[in-house]
Design an enzyme around this catalytic site. Structure first.
Site, mmCIF file in Angstrom:
data_model
loop_
_atom_site.group_PDB
_atom_site.id
_atom_site.type_symbol
_atom_site.label_atom_id
_atom_site.label_comp_id
_atom_site.label_asym_id
_atom_site.label_seq_id
_atom_site.Cartn_x
_atom_site.Cartn_y
_atom_site.Cartn_z
ATOM 1 N N SER A 1 3.219 5.830 -3.350
ATOM 2 C CA SER A 1 4.718 6.279 -3.496
ATOM 3 C C SER A 1 4.767 6.521 -5.043
ATOM 4 C CB SER A 1 5.892 5.674 -3.059
ATOM 5 O OG SER A 1 5.741 5.647 -1.666
ATOM 6 N N GLY B 1 0.560 -1.157 -0.120
ATOM 7 C CA GLY B 1 0.037 0.110 -0.042
ATOM 8 C C GLY B 1 0.980 1.237 -0.070
ATOM 9 N N ASP B 2 2.017 1.197 0.843
ATOM 10 C CA ASP B 2 2.817 2.426 0.854
ATOM 11 C C ASP B 2 3.653 2.697 -0.458
ATOM 12 O OD1 ASP B 2 3.028 3.346 3.843
ATOM 13 O OD2 ASP B 2 3.392 1.172 3.881
ATOM 14 N N THR B 3 4.063 1.312 -1.219
ATOM 15 C CA THR B 3 4.738 1.609 -2.339
ATOM 16 C C THR B 3 3.562 1.915 -3.539
ATOM 17 O OG1 THR B 3 6.347 -0.270 -1.547
ATOM 18 C CG2 THR B 3 6.198 0.411 -3.962
#
Length: 393
Positions: free
Chosen positions: A171, A166-168
């Site tokens: 990003s 989810g973070d990537t």
């Protein structure tokens, strides 16, 4: 000389979402200055496996960056940050909404002296909406975005993907937004804010999930290793492991069935077209599974690669490190950390033919570039000493 050479970026984020976006820009030549709290630095320095007190993950996430320590609770530190922002093209932050405003770093204020500033803001739920003030990490975003519901065997507990996807994803959406905003700035001279919510980045990758519900009331459920509605595409047991096979195309399916000795299915006119195969997916999966079961993964892949059927085994870190294709493509490269550790790290993605990215600088030690960067914005040596004594840097 990457394609982003000359682009000045200030990174005020921590952990994964903001720093991964900045890392991607740095890989292609952007001059990235990372702000960290004195003494502790980015918490990612202490995540997972450590060497001499520093995470080896740090060697990936912070390569090509400069580290500046500033205690943002201090008005003097915030004044220095403001000077840095005035000289930057891009500002990246992934704090909870409202934190930047509390420091006087809202885009309206910053744009009064730097009208071309592009500001990427990554948060759990976005800068607006009823959930904006909730704390949000990637794992929660994966659940809200619809992904976690699908990552399980039917009837069993949903599992995480295994990385902070989810973070990537957020990003990468942020990097796309930055590049679009910079293109817009070329013609207008005006910067803007890019508002990326973690859950929205996940949701954007959920393919047919919503339209199928809208049109048919269909709620997609967990299906384990299968790809629901597309057949055949699944994981099949071999004598010594598992193999993934994607035979979901008319000509591919025909070649697959011929390769496993099922000419009856290869020539069956009622299996032409994906909907027809989906209706008989259990029969097809059973046929493939019966063929793979007594064979090794290597034997299965030799046969299917020869038949031009997409297939692959499950790679571990060891498999990746030893794979000749990874090496041939430059996807495994080595850096030497500040403490002398030679460590393999992922190479550069994507690959540009004329202006490729590269790793030109190891990950910095905490505050390694503080003095040099602050001198560039007019801080004198005497002021630096005074700031150190008061713990501001």
């Amino acid at each position: 000389m990457g394609p982003l050479t000359g682009l000045k970026v200030l990174e005020m984020g921590q952990l994964i979402a903001g720093p991964f976006a900045a890392k991607t820009l740095a890989d292609f030549g952007a001059d990235v200055i990372k702000i960290e709290p004195p003494g502790t630095g980015d918490p990612l320095r202490q995540w997972r496996l450590l060497h001499e007190g520093t995470s080896v993950w740090w060697q990936v996430q912070s390569r090509n960056k400069k580290s500046v320590t500033l205690d943002l609770k201090s008005p003097e530190a915030r004044d220095i940050v403001r000077r840095l922002i005035d000289e930057c093209d891009v500002l990246i932050e992934n704090f909870k909404p409202g934190v930047m405003e509390s420091w006087g770093f809202d885009h309206t204020t910053l744009a009064s002296t730097n009208p071309g500033l592009v500001m990427l803001r990554i948060s759990g739920y976005g800068q607006t909406g009823p959930y904006k003030d909730r704390p949000g990490f990637g794992v929660v975003a994966e659940a809200m975005g619809g992904l976690r519901h699908l990552t399980a065997e039917p009837g069993r507990v949903p599992v995480r993907v295994g990385v902070s996807i989810g973070d990537t994803l957020a990003s990468l959406h942020g990097v796309i937004g930055i590049l679009m905003a910079l293109h817009h700035r070329q013609t207008t001279g005006q910067g803007q804010v890019i508002d990326v919510a973690l859950y929205e980045a996940v949701f954007n990758c959920m393919e047919s999930l919503l339209p199928e519900y809208s049109a048919f009331g269909a709620v997609r459920e967990a299906a384990g290793s299968a790809l629901p509605g597309i057949a055949p595409s699944n994981a099949y047991a071999c004598a010594d492991g598992w193999v993934l096979v994607a035979g979901n195309g008319d000509s591919i399916f025909t070649r697959l069935m011929a390769a496993i000795g099922r000419d009856d299915l290869a020539g069956d006119p009622t299996l032409v077209g994906n909907p027809a195969r989906v209706a008989r997916v259990a029969e097809i999966d059973a046929a493939i599974g019966a063929w793979t079961a007594p064979r090794t993964v290597a034997e299965v892949l030799d046969t299917l690669n020869g038949a031009q059927v997409p297939a692959g085994r499950l790679y571990t870190a060891k498999d990746i490190a030893e794979d000749p294709h990874y090496r041939a493509r430059g996807m495994i490269t080595q850096v030497v950390s500040a403490d002398g550790l030679a460590v393999d790290v992922p190479g550069i993605v994507p690959k540009l033919s004329a202006t490729p990215g590269g790793i030109v600088r190891r990950a910095p030690t905490l505050g390694e570039d503080t003095a040099a960067v602050l001198r560039d914005v007019g801080v004198t040596d005497a002021q630096l000493q005074a700031l150190r004594e008061r713990g501001v840097i």
